[in-house]
Design an enzyme around this catalytic site. Structure first.
Site: not given
Ligand code: ADP
Length: 468
Positions: A158, A365
């Site tokens: 991932h 990322d």
């Molecule tokens: P990573 O897997 O590195 O955290 P991604 O952008 O691929 O990054 O996925 C992050 C996920 O977590 C997304 O689905 C996003 O909506 C969720 N997310 C990020 N910040 C928050 C938050 N403050 N509250 C709820 N969900 C969050």
């Protein structure tokens, strides 16, 4: 279509499979696939227990079985906080400067993978297909093979895959890479990650990469790029029905005609938050007319808070946000609103919808799902604009975003300006193109293509290994 007998997913964290939290991330992609194939989901329980008491828990979760294993505190420190998060995570995100390798932590990683394999092997059926997720479990297939597993086993990374020059700084790079060859299929987020992996195999170990097959260490594996996506309709629905739409209306009232830029990221140094604050400061400096009219809402829940590099990073970010606010705030306007909390996904969808600009500017990322969620939550008649880092995997699939180099503060600041000023016709054109892309590369396609490729991969054959 030939059906898989059963799908077994393995990931460090399992679930949740019910409730609002289940609607996001990895869970979306996996739960449906597991239900379709009457599956099993195996991983860490999220709990620690004393050495003799670390147990396997199994639970029926409506059409799929969850099997989870406790870890001891010692294992959690060595395997998870240590090798996974203090060594592999920064390394895979090209951050050699933050990478801390400690051999005992690598040993702990191996032994947790071994314990996972021991417990999992007892639950497997001969014709299962096993899908292993992410960098926490790179040696799992090797351990399963040692225990006689002959099933098809696939691995999906991932995170990004780094250049060979970076990976080979890891003292145990060869042991880890060799272990990958006990998988039948290796999946990456983007063509670039796949290319870097193949290049690593060829340059570091004199392996071969031809088409969708790589060989090294006397073994062969299929490889492919399988870009992960989101459930587009669901995010859109969340943004346009309660409570997302209530949050949207409330936010609009609070904004009183101001434009909101939004960032939503785990509090992680790879997400480019410091540079983003700096770029926003530059934007305010260069465009004083925006003063009082724009706010940046940064939602950044604390992540991996027990690790020093994360604590330091949080302090720096607090300082940077305070610096921008201290410099530009007026009694009736605070430019940066900064929350360290996770929000319900529906609330988040409403906030995306209420934001004129989505700022997604990681330094590196694997993919970045927030970028896609922001696009899916927009009103097609009056959509906001996505500013996206070139170094997110998503940039390779979303060329109609405003792409920026996050290391270039001037460029990022200028993109913020362009995004806010963009005319409606161009916003609509870009949004339409972005929606086409995220609908095409959605989460269902991701899992279907991976599972199909796993099904088609040549069955594992016992090979005579060269001695180590
Ligand atoms: P990573 O897997 O590195 O955290 P991604 O952008 O691929 O990054 O996925 C992050 C996920 O977590 C997304 O689905 C996003 O909506 C969720 N997310 C990020 N910040 C928050 C938050 N403050 N509250 C709820 N969900 C969050």
């Amino acid at each position: 279509m030939k059906r898989l007998a059963r799908l077994v997913a393995v990931s460090n964290r399992v679930g949740p499979v019910r409730g609002a939290a289940a609607a996001g991330g990895l869970a979306v992609g996996l739960v449906d696939a597991l239900r379709e194939h009457g599956g099993l989901w195996f991983g860490w329980s999220g709990r620690t227990a004393a050495a003799g008491r670390a147990r396997l828990h199994t639970e029926d979760a409506g059409g799929l079985t969850m099997a989870t294993l406790d870890l001891t505190q010692h294992e959690l420190d060595g395997y998870y906080n240590g090798f996974c998060n203090n060594c592999l995570w920064p390394l895979l995100h090209f951050r050699i400067d933050l990478t801390r390798f400690e051999r005992p932590e690598f040993e702990s990683y191996r032994s947790v993978n071994c314990r996972f394999a021991q417990a999992l092997a007892k639950l497997l059926k001969p014709d299962d297909a096993i899908w292993v997720h992410d960098f926490h479990l790179m040696t799992l297939a090797e351990e399963l093979r040692r225990r006689g597993a002959r099933q098809r086993i696939g691995f999906f990374l991932h995170t990004p895959f780094p250049p060979t020059e970076i990976l080979t700084t890891l003292p145990v790079h060869e042991a880890l890479t060799r272990a990958l060859f006990d998988f039948d299929l290796l999946g990456f987020q983007t063509g670039e990650d796949l290319e870097r992996f193949c290049n690593h195999i060829v340059r570091a170990y004199r392996g071969r990469a031809r088409g969708d097959t790589v060989s090294a260490f006397g073994r062969e594996a299929r490889v492919g790029a399988f870009p992960i996506g989101i459930d587009v309709d669901q995010v859109h629905r969340y943004a346009f029905t309660a409570p997302g739409s209530r949050e949207f209306a409330r936010m609009r009232r609070v904004l009183r005609g101001r434009d909101q830029f939004i960032g939503v990221d785990r509090l992680d140094y790879s997400k480019g938050l410091l540079r983003r604050m700096d770029a926003f400061g530059r934007y305010l400096e260069k465009y004083p007319r925006a003063h009082g009219k724009v706010i940046l809402l940064q939602v950044a829940p604390v992540s991996r808070g027990s690790i020093e590099s994360y604590r330091n990073f949080r302090q720096e970010l607090d300082g940077e946000a305070a610096r921008v606010n201290g410099r530009f705030s007026r009694f009736d306007w605070t430019p940066v609103h900064y929350l360290n909390r996770a929000l319900p996904r529906r609330t988040l969808a409403g906030l995306y919808r209420a934001s004129r600009v989505g700022i997604v500017t990681p330094m590196r990322d694997g993919m970045n799902l927030v970028a896609m969620e922001y696009v899916a939550a927009q009103d097609p008649a009056d959509p906001g604009v996505l500013v996206l880092s070139r170094f997110a995997g998503a940039a390779q699939y979303l060329p109609d975003a405003l792409l920026v180099n996050p290391y270039d503060g001037e460029e990022s600041a200028e993109a913020m300006h362009l995004a806010r000023e963009m005319r409606i016709q161009e916003r609509r054109r870009r949004h339409e193109a972005l929606m086409r892309r995220i609908s095409l590369h959605d989460v269902v396609r991701w899992r279907r293509e991976f599972i199909a490729a796993l099904r088609d991969a040549p069955a594992w054959r016992k090979v005579v290994r060269k001695p180590r």
